[in-house]
Design a protein around this motif. Structure first.
Motif, short mmCIF file in Angstrom:
data_model
loop_
_atom_site.label_atom_id
_atom_site.label_comp_id
_atom_site.label_asym_id
_atom_site.label_seq_id
_atom_site.Cartn_x
_atom_site.Cartn_y
_atom_site.Cartn_z
N GLU A 1 4.81 5.96 -6.26
CA GLU A 1 3.55 6.40 -5.67
C GLU A 1 3.16 7.79 -6.15
N GLY A 2 4.17 8.60 -6.43
CA GLY A 2 3.91 9.94 -6.96
C GLY A 2 3.35 9.90 -8.38
N ILE A 3 3.71 8.87 -9.10
CA ILE A 3 3.22 8.73 -10.49
C ILE A 3 1.84 8.08 -10.50
N ARG A 4 1.68 7.02 -9.69
CA ARG A 4 0.38 6.33 -9.62
C ARG A 4 -0.65 7.24 -8.99
N GLY A 5 -1.82 7.24 -9.55
CA GLY A 5 -2.90 8.06 -8.97
C GLY A 5 -2.92 9.45 -9.56
N LYS A 6 -1.75 9.94 -10.01
CA LYS A 6 -1.74 11.27 -10.62
C LYS A 6 -1.48 11.19 -12.13
N HIS A 7 -0.41 10.53 -12.51
CA HIS A 7 -0.07 10.46 -13.94
C HIS A 7 -0.57 9.17 -14.60
N ILE A 8 -0.59 8.10 -13.81
CA ILE A 8 -1.13 6.83 -14.32
C ILE A 8 -2.17 6.34 -13.32
N THR A 9 -3.39 6.07 -13.79
CA THR A 9 -4.39 5.54 -12.85
C THR A 9 -4.92 4.22 -13.38
N MET A 10 -5.54 3.47 -12.47
CA MET A 10 -5.98 2.13 -12.84
C MET A 10 -7.43 1.91 -12.42
N ILE A 11 -8.19 1.27 -13.30
CA ILE A 11 -9.56 0.90 -12.99
C ILE A 11 -9.63 -0.63 -13.04
N PHE A 12 -10.06 -1.22 -11.93
CA PHE A 12 -10.07 -2.68 -11.85
C PHE A 12 -11.42 -3.25 -12.25
N GLN A 13 -11.41 -4.58 -12.41
CA GLN A 13 -12.63 -5.29 -12.81
C GLN A 13 -13.73 -5.16 -11.77
N GLU A 14 -13.37 -5.35 -10.52
CA GLU A 14 -14.39 -5.36 -9.47
C GLU A 14 -14.17 -4.14 -8.57
N PRO A 15 -14.96 -3.09 -8.78
CA PRO A 15 -14.70 -1.85 -8.04
C PRO A 15 -14.77 -2.01 -6.53
N MET A 16 -15.53 -3.00 -6.06
CA MET A 16 -15.67 -3.16 -4.61
C MET A 16 -14.33 -3.48 -3.95
N THR A 17 -13.42 -4.11 -4.71
CA THR A 17 -12.13 -4.43 -4.11
C THR A 17 -11.22 -3.21 -4.04
N SER A 18 -11.50 -2.19 -4.84
CA SER A 18 -10.63 -1.02 -4.76
C SER A 18 -11.30 0.18 -4.07
N LEU A 19 -12.62 0.09 -3.84
CA LEU A 19 -13.25 1.16 -3.06
C LEU A 19 -13.20 0.75 -1.59
N ASN A 20 -12.97 1.72 -0.72
CA ASN A 20 -12.98 1.42 0.70
C ASN A 20 -14.43 1.41 1.21
N PRO A 21 -14.89 0.25 1.71
CA PRO A 21 -16.31 0.16 2.11
C PRO A 21 -16.65 1.03 3.31
N LEU A 22 -15.62 1.47 4.04
CA LEU A 22 -15.88 2.22 5.28
C LEU A 22 -15.92 3.72 5.07
N LEU B 1 0.41 -4.55 -14.20
CA LEU B 1 0.92 -4.41 -12.83
C LEU B 1 2.41 -4.11 -12.85
N ALA B 2 3.14 -4.70 -13.80
CA ALA B 2 4.57 -4.41 -13.93
C ALA B 2 4.77 -2.93 -14.25
N LEU B 3 3.94 -2.44 -15.15
CA LEU B 3 4.03 -1.03 -15.54
C LEU B 3 3.76 -0.11 -14.36
N LEU B 4 2.83 -0.50 -13.51
CA LEU B 4 2.47 0.31 -12.34
C LEU B 4 3.41 0.10 -11.15
N GLY B 5 4.35 -0.81 -11.29
CA GLY B 5 5.23 -1.12 -10.17
C GLY B 5 4.49 -1.83 -9.05
N LEU B 6 3.52 -2.65 -9.41
CA LEU B 6 2.69 -3.32 -8.40
C LEU B 6 2.71 -4.84 -8.55
N LEU B 7 3.87 -5.40 -8.86
CA LEU B 7 3.94 -6.85 -9.02
C LEU B 7 3.63 -7.54 -7.69
N PRO B 8 3.00 -8.72 -7.73
CA PRO B 8 2.70 -9.41 -6.47
C PRO B 8 3.97 -9.91 -5.79
#
Ligand SMILES: Nc1ncnc2c1ncn2[C@@H]1O[C@H](COP(=O)(O)OP(=O)(O)OP(=O)(O)O)[C@@H](O)[C@H]1O
Ligand SMILES: [Mg+2]
Length: 328
Positions: A89-110, A56-63
Motif C-alpha cells: 500500500e505504501g508503494i501503490r499510489g505513491k511510487h506506482i499508480t494505476m489508471i483504469f478504463q472506466e474512471p467512474m469505478t475508481s472515483l468515489n461518487p460521494l 494486477l499481479a505487479l500491483l499486488g491486487l490479484l482477485p
C-alpha cells in the motif's frame, strides 16, 4: 543494467471453488517483462489474454483466489513479489499508480474531485491546507482541465467521460510516481477525446520522467505511445520487441494476425475486416503445445506437442514460436 520493473518467470493461477472441487486456472505463464526508466511498455493482445492480470499481479491486487505460483517481480531492484499488504500500500499510489478504463469505478461518487485529490496528497505527501489545494489545482491544470478551481468542487457525475479520465490522470500524477500503469485508458472514450488523452499522455511522459505500462488491444495506440511492446496470448508473452520492429518485422503469426486485423480496418477494404480465425482459449482449457497452434496457419506437429520457448532471435527481439527455433 536492470530496469525499473523486472518481471521474471511470473506465473499466476486462480483457484476456483474449495476442497476436492477446487479447480486451478492457469492465467499467466512464465511471463518475462521489463520496463526501463522513462520508457513506455505497451501490452497488447485480444480480450482475455492476461493483460489486466499482469498489471494486477505487479500491483499486488490479484482477485480472490489468485496466487503467484512462480517467478518474481522486482521494482527498483526490490523484490516486491508477495510483499505484505501494508508495504504494498505504501508503494501503490505513491511510487506506482494505476489508471483504469472506466474512471467512474475508481472515483468515489460521494466525494468531490478536490476531496479525493486532497486525500492522496495528504496521505502520501503529508500536504495540507492551502499548499494541498494549490497542488491539486495545478495538477488539474496540468491535465488541461478548464476552470480547475470550479472543477475542484465538482462531484464526479457532473463531468464527462473525458474529463473524468483527465481527473484520474491528475490523481495518478499527484505524487510523481516512478511508474504509471494505464489499463485501456481511452477505450471507453469517443475517438476525438481518445486522441486528446493520448496527446496528454505523450505530453506527460515528456515532462516527467515516469515510466508507463500501457495496456491496450489497439495497435494504433501502441504505435503512438509505446517504446516497446509485449504481445500476450493465453497468458504467455508471444513476442517482445521495440515498437519500430513490431511494425516493420514482427515475427509471430499471432502478432501478424493482430496487425492484419488492423490493416484491414485502416485500408477500408470495402468493409472486409480480417479477423484471426478461432478464439482465445478459455482459462482451464488443457493446452499441451503452443497455445496459438489451433489458430495458426503454420502449425506443425511439434506445435501441438511442445510449448515453444521465448527466444531472442536478434538483440532485444524475442519470440515464442517454433518457426524461429533452429536446432534443439
Ligand atoms: N476473478 C477471476 N476469476 C477467474 N478467471 C478470471 C478472473 N479474472 C480474470 N479471469 C480470467 O483471466 C484471463 C485473463 O484476464 P484479463 O482480465 O487479464 O484479460 P485481458 O487481456 O485484460 O482482457 P480484456 O482485453 O478483455 O480486458 C481471462 O481468461 C479471464 O477470464
Ligand atoms: Mg483487461
Amino acid at each position: 543494467m536492470s530496469g525499473l520493473v523486472e518481471i521474471k518467470d511470473l506465473s499466476v493461477d486462480i483457484i476456483k471453488g474449495r476442497g476436492a472441487k477446487a479447480k486451478v486456472l492457469s492465467i499467466l505463464r512464465h511471463i518475462d517483462l521489463s520496463v526501463e526508466k522513462g520508457r513506455v511498455l505497451g501490452l497488447v493482445g485480444e480480450s482475455g489474454c492476461g493483460k489486466t492480470m499482469s498489471v494486477l499481479a505487479l500491483l499486488g491486487l490479484l482477485p480472490e483466489g489468485g496466487r503467484i505460483s512462480s517467478g518474481q517481480i522486482f521494482f527498483q531492484d526490490r523484490d516486491i513479489t508477495n510483499l505484505p499488504r501494508r508495504e504494498m500500500e505504501g508503494i501503490r499510489g505513491k511510487h506506482i499508480t494505476m489508471i483504469f478504463q472506466e474512471p467512474m469505478t475508481s472515483l468515489n461518487p460521494l466525494l468531490s474531485i478536490g476531496e479525493q485529490m486532497r486525500e492522496i496528497l495528504l496521505q502520501h505527501e503529508g500536504l495540507s491546507g492551502k499548499t494541498n489545494r494549490d497542488k491539486c489545482i495545478s495538477l488539474l491544470q496540468a491535465v488541461n482541465i478548464p476552470e480547475p478551481e470550479k472543477i475542484y468542487d465538482y462531484f464526479p457525475f457532473k463531468l464527462s467521460g473525458g474529463m473524468r479520465q483527465r481527473v484520474m490522470i491528475a490523481m495518478a500524477l499527484a505524487c510523481e510516481p516512478e511508474l504509471i500503469i494505464a489499463d485501456e485508458p481511452t477505450t471507453a472514450l469517443d475517438v476525438t477525446t481518445q486522441a486528446q488523452i493520448l496527446d496528454l499522455f505523450d505530453d506527460i511522459r515528456r515532462r516527467i520522467n515516469s515510466s508507463f505500462i500501457f495496456v491496450t488491444h489497439d495497435l494504433g495506440v501502441i504505435s503512438e505511445i509505446a517504446d516497446r511492446t509485449a504481445v500476450l496470448y493465453a497468458g504467455y508473452v508471444m513476442e517482445e520487441c521495440s515498437v519500430a520492429e513490431l511494425f516493420e518485422k514482427s515475427l509471430h503469426p499471432y502478432t501478424d494476425g493482430l496487425m492484419r486485423s488492423r490493416v484491414g480496418r485502416k485500408a477500408g477494404n470495402r468493409g472486409q475486416l480480417y479477423s484471426i480465425p478461432g478464439t482465445v482459449p478459455l482459462p482451464g482449457t488443457l493446452i499441451q503445445g503452443c497455445p496459438f497452434a489451433p489458430r495458426c496457419e503454420f502449425r506443425t506437429e511439434r506445435c501441438d506437442k511442445e510449448v515453444p520457448p521465448l527466444i531472442e532471435t536478434e538483440k532485444d527481439h524475442k519470440v515464442r514460436c517454433w518457426r524461429y527455433h533452429h536446432g534443439g
